[in-house]
Design a protein around this motif. Structure first.
Motif, mmCIF file in Angstrom:
data_model
loop_
_atom_site.group_PDB
_atom_site.id
_atom_site.type_symbol
_atom_site.label_atom_id
_atom_site.label_comp_id
_atom_site.label_asym_id
_atom_site.label_seq_id
_atom_site.Cartn_x
_atom_site.Cartn_y
_atom_site.Cartn_z
ATOM 1 N N ASP A 59 9.425 47.841 -39.176
ATOM 2 C CA ASP A 59 8.317 48.763 -39.412
ATOM 3 C C ASP A 59 8.643 49.566 -40.672
ATOM 4 O O ASP A 59 9.644 49.279 -41.339
ATOM 5 C CB ASP A 59 8.082 49.680 -38.199
ATOM 6 C CG ASP A 59 9.311 50.491 -37.826
ATOM 7 O OD1 ASP A 59 10.277 50.519 -38.623
ATOM 8 O OD2 ASP A 59 9.322 51.098 -36.736
ATOM 9 N N PHE A 60 7.798 50.525 -40.997
ATOM 10 C CA PHE A 60 8.015 51.276 -42.249
ATOM 11 C C PHE A 60 9.397 51.918 -42.273
ATOM 12 O O PHE A 60 10.096 51.863 -43.289
ATOM 13 C CB PHE A 60 6.927 52.343 -42.437
ATOM 14 C CG PHE A 60 7.089 53.109 -43.716
ATOM 15 C CD1 PHE A 60 6.531 52.633 -44.898
ATOM 16 C CD2 PHE A 60 7.826 54.291 -43.757
ATOM 17 C CE1 PHE A 60 6.697 53.316 -46.093
ATOM 18 C CE2 PHE A 60 7.999 54.980 -44.952
ATOM 19 C CZ PHE A 60 7.431 54.488 -46.121
ATOM 20 N N VAL A 63 12.135 49.314 -43.140
ATOM 21 C CA VAL A 63 12.108 48.884 -44.543
ATOM 22 C C VAL A 63 12.522 50.035 -45.453
ATOM 23 O O VAL A 63 13.290 49.855 -46.400
ATOM 24 C CB VAL A 63 10.697 48.368 -44.911
ATOM 25 C CG1 VAL A 63 10.631 47.970 -46.368
ATOM 26 C CG2 VAL A 63 10.317 47.183 -44.033
ATOM 27 N N LEU A 67 15.436 50.066 -48.226
ATOM 28 C CA LEU A 67 15.133 50.184 -49.657
ATOM 29 C C LEU A 67 15.582 51.523 -50.247
ATOM 30 O O LEU A 67 15.526 51.708 -51.464
ATOM 31 C CB LEU A 67 13.636 49.964 -49.908
ATOM 32 C CG LEU A 67 13.155 48.526 -49.666
ATOM 33 C CD1 LEU A 67 11.690 48.382 -50.039
ATOM 34 C CD2 LEU A 67 13.993 47.520 -50.442
ATOM 35 N N LEU A 80 13.490 38.196 -54.964
ATOM 36 C CA LEU A 80 12.089 38.125 -55.419
ATOM 37 C C LEU A 80 11.965 37.270 -56.673
ATOM 38 O O LEU A 80 11.158 36.331 -56.729
ATOM 39 C CB LEU A 80 11.577 39.550 -55.700
ATOM 40 C CG LEU A 80 10.287 39.696 -56.504
ATOM 41 C CD1 LEU A 80 9.091 39.347 -55.648
ATOM 42 C CD2 LEU A 80 10.141 41.113 -57.058
ATOM 43 N N LEU A 122 4.401 43.210 -59.444
ATOM 44 C CA LEU A 122 4.039 44.036 -58.290
ATOM 45 C C LEU A 122 5.268 44.270 -57.400
ATOM 46 O O LEU A 122 5.575 45.410 -57.038
ATOM 47 C CB LEU A 122 2.927 43.351 -57.482
ATOM 48 C CG LEU A 122 2.578 44.011 -56.149
ATOM 49 C CD1 LEU A 122 1.821 45.305 -56.377
ATOM 50 C CD2 LEU A 122 1.777 43.076 -55.246
ATOM 51 N N VAL A 126 7.149 47.860 -56.622
ATOM 52 C CA VAL A 126 7.293 48.373 -55.259
ATOM 53 C C VAL A 126 8.763 48.686 -54.975
ATOM 54 O O VAL A 126 9.092 49.747 -54.438
ATOM 55 C CB VAL A 126 6.736 47.355 -54.235
ATOM 56 C CG1 VAL A 126 7.145 47.723 -52.821
ATOM 57 C CG2 VAL A 126 5.228 47.271 -54.341
ATOM 58 N N THR A 129 9.849 51.862 -57.402
ATOM 59 C CA THR A 129 9.115 53.132 -57.410
ATOM 60 C C THR A 129 8.860 53.609 -55.985
ATOM 61 O O THR A 129 8.127 54.568 -55.760
ATOM 62 C CB THR A 129 7.746 53.006 -58.128
ATOM 63 O OG1 THR A 129 6.893 52.156 -57.336
ATOM 64 C CG2 THR A 129 7.899 52.424 -59.508
ATOM 65 N N PHE A 130 9.492 52.940 -55.021
ATOM 66 C CA PHE A 130 9.228 53.194 -53.618
ATOM 67 C C PHE A 130 9.802 54.545 -53.178
ATOM 68 O O PHE A 130 10.904 54.916 -53.545
ATOM 69 C CB PHE A 130 9.875 52.051 -52.820
ATOM 70 C CG PHE A 130 9.830 52.254 -51.339
ATOM 71 C CD1 PHE A 130 8.629 52.247 -50.679
ATOM 72 C CD2 PHE A 130 11.002 52.435 -50.617
ATOM 73 C CE1 PHE A 130 8.584 52.425 -49.308
ATOM 74 C CE2 PHE A 130 10.963 52.613 -49.256
ATOM 75 C CZ PHE A 130 9.757 52.611 -48.595
ATOM 76 N N PRO A 134 7.432 59.590 -48.037
ATOM 77 C CA PRO A 134 6.233 60.079 -48.727
ATOM 78 C C PRO A 134 5.750 61.389 -48.124
ATOM 79 O O PRO A 134 5.694 61.543 -46.898
ATOM 80 C CB PRO A 134 5.202 58.954 -48.523
ATOM 81 C CG PRO A 134 5.729 58.107 -47.427
ATOM 82 C CD PRO A 134 7.195 58.305 -47.367
ATOM 83 N N SER A 137 3.360 62.526 -44.674
ATOM 84 C CA SER A 137 3.238 61.454 -43.693
ATOM 85 C C SER A 137 3.688 61.924 -42.320
ATOM 86 O O SER A 137 4.435 62.900 -42.185
ATOM 87 C CB SER A 137 4.085 60.258 -44.115
ATOM 88 O OG SER A 137 3.591 59.703 -45.297
#
Lengths: 149, 124
Positions: A59-60, A63, A67, A80, A122, A126, A129-130, A134, A137
């Motif tokens: 889930d968020f 990840v 990251l 990638l 892209l 991501v 710049t992640f 945030p 939230s």
């Protein structure tokens, strides 16, 4: 299997020197990236799908936790770029094999080039710049270290 | 009417070429989708969790197993292709190496599948 026509031996042996520079690099890249991707994807799948709670843990917060670490940012970036170029290079060979009509082949080659460039840019944006925490939230969806900020 | 003559020979090597192509194309299109769904982490936690939640449904459990199967086959056969290009011994024994690919595939899936199915359906 019967009915297959006899294959004639090529007049000239095909070697790395007859393939030409671009084709030779494509051949080498496909093999080197293939071997590297086996290791990268084996780790990726083991960490995300086998260890811990497997598919249920994705889930968020999971990840974001990964990251937030530069190691995983660069790991995912390498995966990638190598995977997209390896895959696009394979698709290029398939287009060359099956698309006989020149304008169809050209259209497919351009669609492949554009989508590959867009996806790599892209994905890179991501990854680098992640923001794992945030602002504004729901805290229950964020990784636990966001509480300390 | 007799069937058209074909260049396809139907031996182990040809079928592994078919397997390599089809798994390669499938993995490529999954990769496109996978990068787009992961990009949702940049939109919002809710958007990402909403979309990734679909991966946890029973249908997707089997699609993921198929994806891991495709990657395993493509990886092992890729190593076979490298070996056959590189070593005369492997070229002479390429058919035997095809069975090596399938045995390796069976071992990897025997390790992965029970674990994945327990995660998905075991309520763990």
């Amino acid at each position: 299997m019967t009915g297959a026509p006899e294959l004639k031996a090529p007049k000239k042996a095909v070697s790395h020197s007859t393939l030409g520079r671009a084709q030779r690099w494509s051949w080498i890249f496909q093999r080197v990236s293939g071997v590297l991707l086996i290791g990268l994807i084996a780790v990726h799948l083991t960490v995300n799908l086998v260890m811990g709670d497997g598919i249920n843990q994705i889930d968020f917060a999971f990840v974001a936790g990964k990251l937030a670490n530069p190691f995983w940012q660069w790991f995912d970036f390498t995966m990638l770029v190598l995977a997209m170029i390896h895959g696009a290079n394979g698709m290029r060979m398939i287009i060359n094999d099956y698309a006989q009509t020149p304008w169809i082949a050209a259209t497919l080659h351009w669609a492949l080039r554009i989508s590959t460039v867009v996806i790599v840019i892209l994905g890179t944006l991501v990854l680098f710049t992640f923001d794992p925490c945030p602002a504004g939230s729901d805290p229950s969806l964020l990784p636990s270290f966001c509480e300390d900020i | 009417m007799s069937p058209l003559p074909t260049l396809y020979r139907g031996a182990e090597g040809m079928w592994m070429w078919v397997v390599h192509r089809t798994t390669g194309v499938a993995i490529f299109f999954f990769l496109l989708v996978h990068i787009l769904d992961t990009a949702l982490v940049r939109v919002s936690p809710e958007a990402y969790n909403d979309v990734i939640g679909h991966y946890k449904t029973p249908l997707y459990t089997f699609i993921e197993a198929g994806l891991v199967a495709a990657i395993t086959l493509h990886a092992l056969n890729g190593l076979r292709v490298i070996a056959v290009d590189r070593w005369t011994w492997a070229l002479r024994h390429q058919k035997m190496l095809v069975w090596g690919v399938w045995i390796g595939f069976a071992i990897v899936m025997a390790g992965f599948l029970p674990r994945h199915l327990m995660h998905a359906f075991g309520g763990a």
